[in-house]
Scaffold this motif. Structure first.
Motif, PDB file in Angstrom:
ATOM      1  N   PRO A  28       0.863  -1.189  -0.072  1.00 11.42           N
ATOM      2  CA  PRO A  28      -0.065   0.076   0.065  1.00 11.42           C
ATOM      3  C   PRO A  28       0.842   1.160  -0.026  1.00 11.42           C
ATOM      4  O   PRO A  28       0.491   2.323  -0.736  1.00 11.42           O
ATOM      5  CB  PRO A  28      -0.688  -0.063   1.273  1.00 11.42           C
ATOM      6  CG  PRO A  28      -0.214  -1.047   2.098  1.00 11.42           C
ATOM      7  CD  PRO A  28       0.559  -2.021   1.157  1.00 11.42           C
ATOM      8  N   PHE A  29       1.951   1.405   0.644  1.00 14.79           N
ATOM      9  CA  PHE A  29       2.765   2.276   0.604  1.00 14.79           C
ATOM     10  C   PHE A  29       3.417   2.620  -0.848  1.00 14.79           C
ATOM     11  O   PHE A  29       3.478   3.734  -1.269  1.00 14.79           O
ATOM     12  CB  PHE A  29       4.031   2.165   1.533  1.00 14.79           C
ATOM     13  CG  PHE A  29       5.261   3.026   1.190  1.00 14.79           C
ATOM     14  CD1 PHE A  29       5.163   4.417   1.510  1.00 14.79           C
ATOM     15  CD2 PHE A  29       6.446   2.486   0.817  1.00 14.79           C
ATOM     16  CE1 PHE A  29       6.111   5.349   1.310  1.00 14.79           C
ATOM     17  CE2 PHE A  29       7.429   3.313   0.542  1.00 14.79           C
ATOM     18  CZ  PHE A  29       7.420   4.667   1.075  1.00 14.79           C
ATOM     19  N   ARG A  30       3.761   1.823  -1.322  1.00 14.88           N
ATOM     20  CA  ARG A  30       4.277   1.639  -2.943  1.00 14.88           C
ATOM     21  C   ARG A  30       3.211   2.227  -3.743  1.00 14.88           C
ATOM     22  O   ARG A  30       3.581   3.247  -4.285  1.00 14.88           O
ATOM     23  CB  ARG A  30       4.827   0.408  -3.209  1.00 14.88           C
ATOM     24  CG  ARG A  30       5.454   0.476  -4.947  1.00 14.88           C
ATOM     25  CD  ARG A  30       6.123  -0.845  -5.151  1.00 14.88           C
ATOM     26  NE  ARG A  30       5.320  -2.001  -4.974  1.00 14.88           N
ATOM     27  CZ  ARG A  30       5.641  -3.097  -4.628  1.00 14.88           C
ATOM     28  NH1 ARG A  30       6.798  -3.262  -4.225  1.00 14.88           N
ATOM     29  NH2 ARG A  30       4.747  -3.954  -4.143  1.00 14.88           N
ATOM     30  N   HIS A  31       2.119   1.806  -3.418  1.00 20.13           N
ATOM     31  CA  HIS A  31       0.959   2.086  -4.505  1.00 20.13           C
ATOM     32  C   HIS A  31       0.786   3.783  -4.154  1.00 20.13           C
ATOM     33  O   HIS A  31       0.445   4.251  -5.128  1.00 20.13           O
ATOM     34  CB  HIS A  31      -0.383   1.472  -4.319  1.00 20.13           C
ATOM     35  CG  HIS A  31      -1.526   1.782  -4.891  1.00 20.13           C
ATOM     36  ND1 HIS A  31      -1.964   1.618  -6.267  1.00 20.13           N
ATOM     37  CD2 HIS A  31      -2.573   2.531  -4.295  1.00 20.13           C
ATOM     38  CE1 HIS A  31      -2.745   1.957  -6.455  1.00 20.13           C
ATOM     39  NE2 HIS A  31      -3.359   2.602  -5.542  1.00 20.13           N
ATOM     40  N   ALA A  32       0.585   4.178  -2.879  1.00 21.01           N
ATOM     41  CA  ALA A  32       0.390   5.461  -2.634  1.00 21.01           C
ATOM     42  C   ALA A  32       1.240   6.323  -3.015  1.00 21.01           C
ATOM     43  O   ALA A  32       1.029   7.336  -3.613  1.00 21.01           O
ATOM     44  CB  ALA A  32       0.163   5.663  -1.138  1.00 21.01           C
ATOM     45  N   LEU A  33       2.792   5.910  -2.902  1.00 21.40           N
ATOM     46  CA  LEU A  33       3.849   6.803  -3.277  1.00 21.40           C
ATOM     47  C   LEU A  33       3.832   6.993  -4.751  1.00 21.40           C
ATOM     48  O   LEU A  33       3.931   8.264  -5.174  1.00 21.40           O
ATOM     49  CB  LEU A  33       5.270   6.334  -2.789  1.00 21.40           C
ATOM     50  CG  LEU A  33       6.462   7.240  -2.928  1.00 21.40           C
ATOM     51  CD1 LEU A  33       6.216   8.522  -2.474  1.00 21.40           C
ATOM     52  CD2 LEU A  33       7.709   6.412  -2.513  1.00 21.40           C
ATOM     53  N   LEU A  34       3.619   6.121  -5.681  1.00 19.89           N
ATOM     54  CA  LEU A  34       3.814   6.220  -7.108  1.00 19.89           C
ATOM     55  C   LEU A  34       2.630   6.771  -7.500  1.00 19.89           C
ATOM     56  O   LEU A  34       2.736   7.500  -8.494  1.00 19.89           O
ATOM     57  CB  LEU A  34       3.580   4.595  -7.552  1.00 19.89           C
ATOM     58  CG  LEU A  34       4.992   3.889  -7.421  1.00 19.89           C
ATOM     59  CD1 LEU A  34       4.730   2.300  -7.898  1.00 19.89           C
ATOM     60  CD2 LEU A  34       6.103   4.480  -7.967  1.00 19.89           C
ATOM     61  N   ALA A  35       1.360   6.799  -7.063  1.00 15.73           N
ATOM     62  CA  ALA A  35       0.385   7.687  -7.059  1.00 15.73           C
ATOM     63  C   ALA A  35       0.669   9.228  -6.890  1.00 15.73           C
ATOM     64  O   ALA A  35       0.441  10.103  -7.821  1.00 15.73           O
ATOM     65  CB  ALA A  35      -1.018   7.386  -6.538  1.00 15.73           C
ATOM     66  N   GLU A 135      -0.235   8.173   4.019  1.00  7.71           N
ATOM     67  CA  GLU A 135      -0.349   6.794   3.600  1.00  7.71           C
ATOM     68  C   GLU A 135       0.770   6.919   2.383  1.00  7.71           C
ATOM     69  O   GLU A 135       1.083   5.634   2.040  1.00  7.71           O
ATOM     70  CB  GLU A 135      -1.539   6.777   2.872  1.00  7.71           C
ATOM     71  CG  GLU A 135      -1.761   7.770   1.663  1.00  7.71           C
ATOM     72  CD  GLU A 135      -3.174   7.805   0.842  1.00  7.71           C
ATOM     73  OE1 GLU A 135      -3.799   6.567   0.933  1.00  7.71           O
ATOM     74  OE2 GLU A 135      -3.856   8.702   0.416  1.00  7.71           O
ATOM     75  N   ALA A 136       1.588   7.843   2.140  1.00  2.73           N
ATOM     76  CA  ALA A 136       2.798   7.799   1.345  1.00  2.73           C
ATOM     77  C   ALA A 136       4.083   7.770   2.173  1.00  2.73           C
ATOM     78  O   ALA A 136       5.271   8.281   1.830  1.00  2.73           O
ATOM     79  CB  ALA A 136       2.643   8.961   0.171  1.00  2.73           C
ATOM     80  N   THR A 173      -4.151  12.723   2.644  1.00  2.00           N
ATOM     81  CA  THR A 173      -4.056  11.498   1.914  1.00  2.00           C
ATOM     82  C   THR A 173      -3.320  12.037   0.495  1.00  2.00           C
ATOM     83  O   THR A 173      -3.464  13.331   0.245  1.00  2.00           O
ATOM     84  CB  THR A 173      -5.520  11.048   1.743  1.00  2.00           C
ATOM     85  OG1 THR A 173      -6.046  12.019   0.833  1.00  2.00           O
ATOM     86  CG2 THR A 173      -5.997  10.646   3.104  1.00  2.00           C
ATOM     87  N   VAL A 174      -3.232  11.164  -0.443  1.00  2.00           N
ATOM     88  CA  VAL A 174      -2.819  11.324  -1.602  1.00  2.00           C
ATOM     89  C   VAL A 174      -3.810  12.197  -2.534  1.00  2.00           C
ATOM     90  O   VAL A 174      -3.667  13.137  -3.020  1.00  2.00           O
ATOM     91  CB  VAL A 174      -2.322  10.091  -2.423  1.00  2.00           C
ATOM     92  CG1 VAL A 174      -1.972  10.290  -3.879  1.00  2.00           C
ATOM     93  CG2 VAL A 174      -1.134   9.343  -1.883  1.00  2.00           C
ATOM     94  N   ALA A 175      -5.115  11.473  -2.435  1.00  2.00           N
ATOM     95  CA  ALA A 175      -6.062  12.262  -2.973  1.00  2.00           C
ATOM     96  C   ALA A 175      -6.394  13.734  -2.459  1.00  2.00           C
ATOM     97  O   ALA A 175      -6.468  14.426  -3.396  1.00  2.00           O
ATOM     98  CB  ALA A 175      -7.496  11.443  -2.971  1.00  2.00           C
ATOM     99  N   SER A 176      -6.249  13.948  -1.209  1.00  3.13           N
ATOM    100  CA  SER A 176      -6.399  15.284  -0.764  1.00  3.13           C
ATOM    101  C   SER A 176      -5.428  16.090  -1.087  1.00  3.13           C
ATOM    102  O   SER A 176      -5.616  17.474  -1.555  1.00  3.13           O
ATOM    103  CB  SER A 176      -6.815  15.380   0.640  1.00  3.13           C
ATOM    104  OG  SER A 176      -5.735  14.962   1.327  1.00  3.13           O
TER     105      SER A 176
END
Length: 191
Positions: A28-35, A135-136, A173-176
């Motif tokens: 989940p960290f990798r997913h969030a950071l890449l996004a 989350e990142a 969050t990444v989205a915010s």
């Protein structure tokens, strides 16, 4: 948008060679950071990598492990090497940011409560507005040396958010944080 920069702290191969490394939370960290990186690049926000180097085993330059994890996108806008817990001391980061008019930092990386939190505090003290994207960030369970109590990575992340929020950083969050970048761009277009 030159007012913001994404700082990716210590996402380096050195950690893979530490006894506490646990890749349970890595996906989940990798997913969030890449996004987050992709979102920053799509919005023209500089992406900066910070690597930690010291004389300690896998963090020593001679180890060959002081390099970005293989899954990180290549070609950041700049890379800085630090020798202490924050990304500013003796790295040239502050001058790089000032030369480009960056006054807002987006913080991500490894470890949440160490180098990410310390960079956030120092950045805030230097006058930057800081967005901390929990989350990142990645950390690991820790055992208190005196009581023996085990603090989960989630406990540590919540504690970091608690002590940073409203004092040193805005918690995102990444989205915010990407929505905040979009809102800033829309406001600048109106001006």
């Amino acid at each position: 948008m030159s007012g913001s920069a994404l700082i990716v702290i210590d996402v380096q191969q050195s950690f893979l060679h530490r006894s506490y490394w646990d890749d349970t939370r890595l996906p989940p960290f990798r997913h969030a950071l890449l996004a987050l990186i992709a979102g920053a690049r799509a919005r023209g926000v500089p992406v900066l990598y910070v690597l930690h180097e010291d004389g300690d085993g896998p963090f020593a330059a001679a180890s060959g492990h002081v390099q970005p994890m293989a899954w990180l996108p290549p070609a950041p806008d700049a890379t800085f090497t630090k020798h202490v817990h924050n990304a500013f001391t003796d790295t040239g980061l502050q001058a790089w940011l000032a030369a480009r008019g960056v006054d807002r930092l987006i913080i991500s990386g490894i470890r949440t409560e160490q180098c990410c939190e310390t960079t956030t505090r120092v950045g805030s003290d230097l006058g930057f507005t800081v967005d901390f994207v929990t989350e990142a960030t990645l950390t690991f369970d820790m055992t208190h040396p005196h009581s023996g109590r085990v603090y989960s990575a989630d406990d540590i992340c919540q504690r970091t958010e608690l002590v940073l929020a409203g004092r040193f950083a805005h918690i995102h969050t990444v989205a915010s944080v990407l929505a905040r970048l979009d809102a800033d761009a829309a406001n600048q277009a109106i001006l």
